[in-house]
Design an enzyme around this catalytic site. Structure first.
Site, PDB file in Angstrom:
ATOM      1  N   GLY A  93       6.882   0.716  15.342  1.00 40.62           N
ATOM      2  CA  GLY A  93       6.305   1.963  14.848  1.00 40.62           C
ATOM      3  C   GLY A  93       5.203   1.777  13.831  1.00 40.62           C
ATOM      4  N   ARG A 115       4.073   8.614   8.112  1.00 38.71           N
ATOM      5  CA  ARG A 115       4.355   9.334   6.853  1.00 38.71           C
ATOM      6  C   ARG A 115       4.064   8.491   5.620  1.00 38.71           C
ATOM      7  NH1 ARG A 115      10.270  11.571   7.444  1.00 38.71           N
ATOM      8  NH2 ARG A 115       9.802  12.446   5.374  1.00 38.71           N
ATOM      9  N   GLN A 118       6.019  -3.721  22.891  1.00 38.01           N
ATOM     10  CA  GLN A 118       6.162  -2.353  23.416  1.00 38.01           C
ATOM     11  C   GLN A 118       4.803  -1.662  23.289  1.00 38.01           C
ATOM     12  OE1 GLN A 118       8.506   0.393  21.126  1.00 38.01           O
ATOM     13  NE2 GLN A 118       8.992   1.693  22.885  1.00 38.01           N
ATOM     14  N   ASP A 138      13.093  -0.972   9.421  1.00 34.36           N
ATOM     15  CA  ASP A 138      12.794  -0.378   8.112  1.00 34.36           C
ATOM     16  C   ASP A 138      14.073   0.001   7.363  1.00 34.36           C
ATOM     17  OD1 ASP A 138      13.557   1.770   9.706  1.00 34.36           O
ATOM     18  OD2 ASP A 138      12.236   3.175   8.664  1.00 34.36           O
ATOM     19  N   TYR A 142      -8.893 -23.673 -24.016  1.00 39.26           N
ATOM     20  CA  TYR A 142      -8.878 -23.778 -22.562  1.00 39.26           C
ATOM     21  C   TYR A 142      -8.765 -25.243 -22.163  1.00 39.26           C
ATOM     22  CZ  TYR A 142     -10.224 -24.067 -17.729  1.00 39.26           C
ATOM     23  OH  TYR A 142     -10.225 -24.347 -16.387  1.00 39.26           O
ATOM     24  N   ALA A 178      -7.714 -25.460 -32.720  1.00 38.48           N
ATOM     25  CA  ALA A 178      -8.101 -24.115 -32.288  1.00 38.48           C
ATOM     26  C   ALA A 178      -9.528 -24.107 -31.750  1.00 38.48           C
ATOM     27  CB  ALA A 178      -7.985 -23.145 -33.462  1.00 38.48           C
TER      28      ALA A 178
END
Length: 489
Positions: free
Chosen positions: A14, A18, A76, A106, A370, A384
């Site tokens: 299907g 909806r 199908q 479902d 980083y 830092a």
């Protein structure tokens, strides 16, 4: 639980109009997986001869979702109802198969134990069809199970066809069945599409079987939630909530503390060790594994992350495909991209980002850093504002930092570059060459101090200010306009 004379047929053709989605209904997700994957996983322990999915809308995508789970598919096309889907599945059903367990793709909350009980009840009764039913508080919209005075099933009555005396029935059809195939096939062959949509429905088979005097029974599901389907977005949300509650309950049962559990999201394959504490708003996704004695604080998101024992992850940290070894700490506001790794007792602090990098045992990178394609030895300190400049726009290059290294604040390490064991790098340096072990690396402009310059500058500014004020007073005495506001009376 072997059902070697049975097949499982999952109806997955299907569209799900909806849902108002371009995605096939059964591929929508709830509880961390596509709906159809939940259904198939519930069926696998039954050990049927085959699991067959009847596909139609987005057949290739649905097939790709179930093929890794060992599911065969039958196409199908076009879709002409559930009865027609079963006729399509017949082509894939091995010969000499006696029974078929049929369920929609479902209905993801269905449990293996419930399906096993359905199949067992069917065999014991020698029934032609056994329906899994459920009693729910608000049955509007569902087909109802009509029973005779002795309790046997007489029909499945669609909601729109209910008589006034049937509207009080709370037992609904789940669209999950067990059929004896030698009884089913003749009935399906006799069906005619006597409806506006010209489709064949399995519910009509029940009436035909009853007319033939065959045994049709309904078995009540112990938990009505198990039969919930997903026709709308609200249904998806409701089913997801059930999955999440089940998973949280299982995790807490294993000795984990979850604060405000309704705010915590845990995927089905996640594991969490005893005595771990999870604060509100946490998401544990994918195949994340959390050890014992850990604390995961508010707002953290972990996706496919390995967390060993006694790890602390501070608030609002985002970690993906990373590894935190025993006693490590991360956060707050750390961002670990794939390949980030903290060794034992290593610490990555606030606003530290890592990718394809290892921070060695006991090493620290505590602020605004980083680290990309970096390998850092044990006992080192990353100051830092340090960044590894690993990307030249085309290729990425490694940075290697040894043991007991001190990297001063605001350092840029231009890869490829190595800093040897025990070395220091002065704050504010841009390091483009290797730093030998135990050396001091400095790469910055030479500082010049001009003695007395600041005091002279202040005197100069003060003198200029006095000159400006004197000129303003002279203009006021000659009657010329000034910037001063006139007094009001």
């Amino acid at each position: 639980m072997a059902n070697s004379d049975s097949v499982v047929v999952v109806l997955a053709a299907g569209k799900g109009t909806r849902l108002k989605s371009a995605l096939a209904k059964v591929l929508h997700r709830a509880g961390g997986r596509p709906l159809i994957e939940h259904v198939v996983r519930a069926c696998q322990p039954l050990k049927a001869r085959e699991i067959i999915a009847v596909v139609g809308h987005q057949a290739e995508e649905v097939t790709a979702a179930v093929a890794p789970l060992g599911v065969k598919t039958a196409l199908q096309q076009p879709q002409r109802g559930t009865g027609h889907a079963m006729l399509v599945a017949r082509r894939a059903i091995p010969s000499r198969t006696k029974f078929a367990i049929l369920l929609p793709g479902d209905a993801p909350l269905i449990r293996t134990e419930t399906l096993a009980a359905l199949a067992r009840a069917h065999r014991e009764a020698g029934a032609a069809a056994t329906i899994l039913s459920a009693e729910i508080e608000h049955p509007a919209g569902y087909g109802r199970i009509a029973r005779s005075e002795n309790g046997s099933v007489t029909a499945i009555v669609e909601d729109s066809a209910l008589r006034d005396d049937q509207r009080a029935i709370r037992e609904i059809n789940s669209s999950i069945y067990c059929f004896s195939l030698d009884k089913l096939w003749p009935c399906l062959a006799s069906l005619r599409p006597q409806n506006a949509r010209k489709e064949l429905y399995l519910t009509d088979v029940i009436a035909v079987l009853r007319q033939k005097g065959e045994t049709v029974q309904a078995v009540l599901a112990a938990d009505p939630d198990e039969v919930l389907g997903c026709n709308t977005r609200a249904d998806l949300a409701a089913v997801d909530a059930v999955f999440r509650r089940r998973k949280r309950d299982a995790v807490m049962e294993g000795g984990v503390t979850i604060e405000l559990p309704e705010t915590v999201l845990i995927d089905p394959e996640v594991t969490v060790g005893a005595d771990t504490r999870i604060e509100p708003g946490v998401q544990l996704l994918g195949k994340t594994r959390v050890g014992s004695g850990c604390t995961i604080r508010t707002g953290c998101v972990l996706d496919d992350v390995v967390v060993e024992d006694n790890v602390l992850i501070k608030p609002y940290s985002i970690l993906t495909s990373s590894h935190l070894s025993r006693g490590a700490q991360a956060g707050p506001f750390t961002h670990f991209r794939p390949g980030a790794r903290l060794e034992e007792n290593a610490r990555a602090g606030n606003f530290v980002e890592m990718k394809e990098s290892v921070l060695g045992e006991g090493s620290k990178a505590m602020h605004l850093t980083y680290l990309g394609n970096a390998r850092i030895g044990s006992g080192s300190n990353i100051g830092a504002g340090t960044i590894t400049c690993n990307y030249d726009g085309v290729h990425k290059y490694p940075t290697t930092i040894g043991k007991r290294v001190f990297i001063g604040s605001d350092t840029a390490l231009v890869a490829p570059v190595r800093v040897g064991d025990g070395a220091y790098v002065a704050a504010g340096s841009v390091i483009t060459k290797n730093v030998p072990p135990d050396a001091l690396g400095i790469a910055r402009g030479q500082q010049v101090n001009k003695i007395g310059w600041a005091a002279g500058r202040r005197r100069e500014l003060a003198a200029g200010d006095k000159t400006a004020k004197h000129g303003a007073r002279k203009k006021s005495k000659t009657g010329k306009k000034t910037d001063r506001a006139k007094p009001t009376h």
